[in-house]
Scaffold this motif. Structure first.
Motif, PDB file in Angstrom:
ATOM      1  N   UNK A  81       4.078  -9.906  -3.953  1.00 27.48           N
ATOM      2  CA  UNK A  81       5.461 -10.087  -3.518  1.00 27.48           C
ATOM      3  C   UNK A  81       5.799 -11.575  -3.583  1.00 27.48           C
ATOM      4  N   UNK A  82       6.952 -11.897  -4.225  1.00 30.62           N
ATOM      5  CA  UNK A  82       7.313 -13.304  -4.465  1.00 30.62           C
ATOM      6  C   UNK A  82       8.793 -13.512  -4.192  1.00 30.62           C
ATOM      7  N   UNK A  83       9.118 -14.655  -3.604  1.00 31.80           N
ATOM      8  CA  UNK A  83      10.497 -14.977  -3.294  1.00 31.80           C
ATOM      9  C   UNK A  83      11.298 -15.154  -4.585  1.00 31.80           C
ATOM     10  N   UNK A  84      12.570 -14.743  -4.531  1.00 26.78           N
ATOM     11  CA  UNK A  84      13.510 -14.958  -5.631  1.00 26.78           C
ATOM     12  C   UNK A  84      14.580 -15.914  -5.127  1.00 26.78           C
TER      13      UNK A  84
ATOM     14  N   UNK B 174       7.536 -14.075   4.121  1.00 27.90           N
ATOM     15  CA  UNK B 174       8.029 -14.859   2.980  1.00 27.90           C
ATOM     16  C   UNK B 174       9.370 -15.493   3.311  1.00 27.90           C
ATOM     17  N   UNK B 175      10.283 -14.707   3.862  1.00 25.04           N
ATOM     18  CA  UNK B 175      11.608 -15.245   4.191  1.00 25.04           C
ATOM     19  C   UNK B 175      11.511 -16.363   5.220  1.00 25.04           C
TER      20      UNK B 175
ATOM     21  N   UNK C 247      16.284 -12.435  -2.830  1.00 26.78           N
ATOM     22  CA  UNK C 247      15.461 -11.304  -2.442  1.00 26.78           C
ATOM     23  C   UNK C 247      13.997 -11.605  -2.646  1.00 26.78           C
ATOM     24  N   UNK C 248      13.199 -10.526  -2.683  1.00 26.84           N
ATOM     25  CA  UNK C 248      11.763 -10.649  -2.902  1.00 26.84           C
ATOM     26  C   UNK C 248      11.378  -9.732  -4.065  1.00 26.84           C
ATOM     27  N   UNK C 249      10.655 -10.284  -5.019  1.00 29.10           N
ATOM     28  CA  UNK C 249      10.216  -9.530  -6.187  1.00 29.10           C
ATOM     29  C   UNK C 249       8.908  -8.816  -5.853  1.00 29.10           C
ATOM     30  N   UNK C 250       8.850  -7.517  -6.163  1.00 31.60           N
ATOM     31  CA  UNK C 250       7.675  -6.705  -5.876  1.00 31.60           C
ATOM     32  C   UNK C 250       7.125  -6.155  -7.194  1.00 31.60           C
TER      33      UNK C 250
END
Length: 729
Positions: free
Chosen positions: A547-550, A580-581, A595-598
């Motif tokens: 999971x990575x921040x966008x 993450x946020x 958002x968050x990339x999954x």
């Protein structure tokens, strides 16, 4: 095609300028301290075949040649002017040259753009007048010009003989060094020399095109401090190297290497290593030490190429045979495996204690019969496993070391080597420790066109250049550079949207670009709220996720705590998203987070990096190497100019030092190199198709035995380039 008979599609205008039928020497002088005096001396002593027009309002005659008060009063039609006056006078003189119909001007003066803003303005004025009047400019700030086959010697250099080595050098002292080295060598001669100076008009690509067309030049040799139009130079180099060798010594690094980099690729591009890779891709022989320039130029000029890199060494001393073997291996050359038939023929002529494996050590067999070395060379040259033959030892010095009576036998050996060189298509290269004193047998070889070296290292560098050139010519006939794909309207619109918003592509957009052009990218979802997270959890189930921040504001996700790995299940996903946020907002309270990339975790493999940068000197360039966080530390990368050929892509994979890891170590399976090559070609096509793409980083890409997975993708958008209707059609 004969290297001298080939021709390029467009004839260079420099032929008229560098082989003029008449020359005006503006600022000609009778003062021996002035350049206008030295130029007149050079023209007169060398017997310039055209008309000489000294221009000096204060003299009627200069060195016995009638002088003219102005350019306008010259009676003939010279094609070339040599301007020896101060910088401030140059723009006006260029206008006068143009009105007189003079096609080119060599400008010696400094004080232009290389000095300061005032000098740059003067250079701009000079170029405006040159373009208005159709005058081509060599320089300014040039060391001068000679064309020895036309007896044009504007440097007044003594003891330089006409020959087939053309030289373009940004250093006048380097030319002087090469001229003195050639004088010591005794057999090397020059065709044309130009000091390009500031390259305000004519650049390296123009000079290379001229040397490629010049019938008197067999090898083009360049000393380069900086290219102004590297992309054009590479294009011309591809054309010229198909006909004749090109040798380049590049000092320093490009200006691009000094800029602040915004990506891994940007940090490594612009380096000396990149320049070398791109030159080699175009067939150029790059030398890395200044004392290699003339030896390699001479060797390539005389021998042109070898079929490959398999070398047979014949030596009369075990120590030097070992040294030669070490240097050959370090240079990427191979010791040829001699056939049993070849070894048997050697055993028939050598003492029993001789070694007939490669390197061949004659072990005293030639002490009383040095011509036997020629017999050994002939035997190994006939072996299909041998691409070139390297004689190492004391040939030429047997009559000095042992007995004067051996001189006749050495001379017979030399004649046999000359005959062999004419009969075989394989290069014969000789190192002798007696080279510095030039004994008769070595002089005979050298005069007949066999390069003789006093350094094993120089000889090996020549063998390497011959092998590289032969392999390049063999593959370039089979390979075409793969062109770009057609840009997709929806992707071009995506770039335009990013440009309007003043950002780079989000990671999911970058991966969409890759996916839509045939690159395998794992499934991924962008989670913007709790509902979308629940949908993603249902979609992925118990699969371990990354999971990575966008966010356009957070470039280095890991530094901001914007990455979580091996997340399994909806509860863990919710916890990871919240973490993450929180971390990213703590890192940058003003960051806009989309958002968050999954995406599923990639399976185990080798991490590599693929990158693209639009270098200001060389244009679009692709980089490949070992990936992960150590790429900028290890710098184990390869560069190629875009678009690539399949051979380029294959060669990149084999170039990096980590290639053994790709082949599989400690029980690991070898990676799928064909899939990796396919990925390199697809990235090349994408970069060629979308000029809005400024930089691209795929780091890491996980490669394994059954393909690859693009784990992270970053695309930096060119804020200035705006797509045209044609580019999105």
């Amino acid at each position: 095609m004969n290297p001298i008979e080939g021709h390029l599609p467009i004839r260079s205008p420099l032929h008229d300028i560098l082989a003029p039928t008449g020359i005006a020497v503006i600022g000609a002088s009778s003062d021996p301290t002035k350049r206008g005096y030295k130029a007149m001396v050079g023209l007169i002593k060398d017997g310039f075949r055209g008309d000489i027009y000294p221009v000096n309002p204060k003299a009627d005659m200069i060195l016995g040649v009638k002088a003219w008060p102005s350019i306008a009063e010259i009676p003939g039609n010279p094609e070339l002017a040599l301007i020896c006056t101060p910088a401030a006078s140059v723009p006006g003189l260029i206008s006068e040259c143009g009105r007189r119909g003079i096609k080119g001007a060599v400008i010696l003066a400094s004080g232009f753009a290389e000095m300061d803003a005032e000098g740059a303005a003067l250079e701009s004025e000079m170029m405006a007048r040159a373009k208005a009047h159709g005058v081509r400019i060599i320089g300014p700030n040039t060391s001068g010009v000679f064309n020895l086959h036309h007896r044009l010697n504007l440097l007044a250099l003594d003891n330089v003989r006409p020959g087939d080595v053309g030289i373009i050098s940004q250093s006048g002292n380097m030319l002087l060094s090469l001229a003195l080295e050639a004088q010591y060598n005794g057999q090397v001669g020059f065709s044309t020399y130009v000091g390009p100076g500031n390259q305000s008009d004519i650049g390296f690509n123009d000079y290379l095109r001229y040397l490629g067309e010049d019938e008197h030049t067999r090898v083009a040799t360049l000393y380069v401090e900086g290219f102004r139009d590297g992309r054009n130079f590479l294009d011309v180099a591809r054309e010229v190297t198909a006909m004749k060798p090109v040798v380049v010594y590049k000092s320093g690094s490009t200006a691009a290497g000094q800029k602040a980099a915004s990506s891994h690729t940007g940090a490594l591009a612009g380096s000396y290593a990149m320049t070398v890779d791109l030159l080699k891709q175009s067939g150029v022989s790059v030398v890395q030490h200044s004392d290699e320039i003339l030896p390699v130029a001479e060797g390539l000029g005389l021998l042109q190429k070898a079929r490959g890199k398999r070398v047979a060494v014949i030596s009369d001393g075990g120590g030097q045979a070992t040294i030669a073997s070490d240097r050959l291996s370090e240079a990427g050359l191979e010791l040829a495996e001699l056939s049993e038939q070849t070894r048997q023929k050697l055993r028939e002529v050598l003492f029993p204690q001789a070694s007939t494996v490669n390197p061949v050590d004659v072990a005293g067999s030639t002490d009383a019969n040095p011509s036997l070395l020629a017999t050994c060379m002939e035997i190994v040259a006939a072996d299909d496993n041998v691409d070139s033959v390297f004689l190492v030892g004391m040939f030429g010095g047997y009559s000095i070391r042992f007995a004067e009576s051996l001189l006749g036998d050495e001379m017979r050996g030399a004649e046999a080597m000359v005959d062999l060189s004419k009969a075989t298509g394989k290069p014969l290269v000789v190192y002798s420790l007696y080279t510095p004193i030039k004994p008769p047998a070595l002089r005979r070889l050298h005069e007949a066109g066999l390069p003789i070296y006093a350094s094993i290292e120089h000889a090996v560098r020549v063998l390497s250049a011959l092998g590289e050139r032969g392999q390049y010519l063999a593959q370039v006939e089979r390979q075409s550079r793969e062109r770009s794909v057609t840009p997709l309207p929806e992707l071009s619109a995506m770039f335009q949207r990013a440009q309007r918003e003043g950002r780079d592509l989000f990671e999911y957009e970058a991966k969409q670009l890759l996916r839509d052009h045939g690159i395998e990218v794992p499934l991924e979802l962008v989670v913007r709220n709790e509902a979308e997270l629940a949908e993603a959890a249902q979609r992925f189930g118990e699969t371990p996720l990354a999971m990575k921040v966008v966010s356009k504001d957070i470039l280095h996700k890991s530094d901001a705590g914007g990455v979580k790995l091996n997340v399994v299940g909806e509860a863990a996903m919710r916890e990871a998203r919240q973490a993450i946020l929180a971390s990213c907002l703590a890192y940058d309270a003003g960051a806009e987070i989309e958002g968050v990339l999954v995406t599923p975790m990639a399976k185990k493999g080798v991490e590599v990096i693929l990158g693209v940068i639009r270098d200001p000197i060389f244009g679009p360039v692709l980089m490949f190497g070992l990936g992960g966080i150590f790429v900028e530390i290890l710098e184990d990368v390869a560069f190629r100019s875009i678009p690539l050929s399949r051979h380029d892509a294959e060669d990149m994979v084999e170039q990096i030092k980590a290639r053994k890891i790709l082949a599989g170590v400690r029980g690991e399976k070898a990676v799928d190199k064909s899939a990796l090559v396919d990925l390199l070609l697809k990235v090349s096509r994408i970069a060629d198709a979308y000029p809005e793409l400024s930089e691209l980083d795929l780091n890491p890409v996980i490669v394994n035995s059954d393909g690859y997975a693009v784990v992270d993708a970053r695309v930096i958008v060119d804020r200035e380039h705006v797509a045209t209707k044609e580019s999105v059609a």
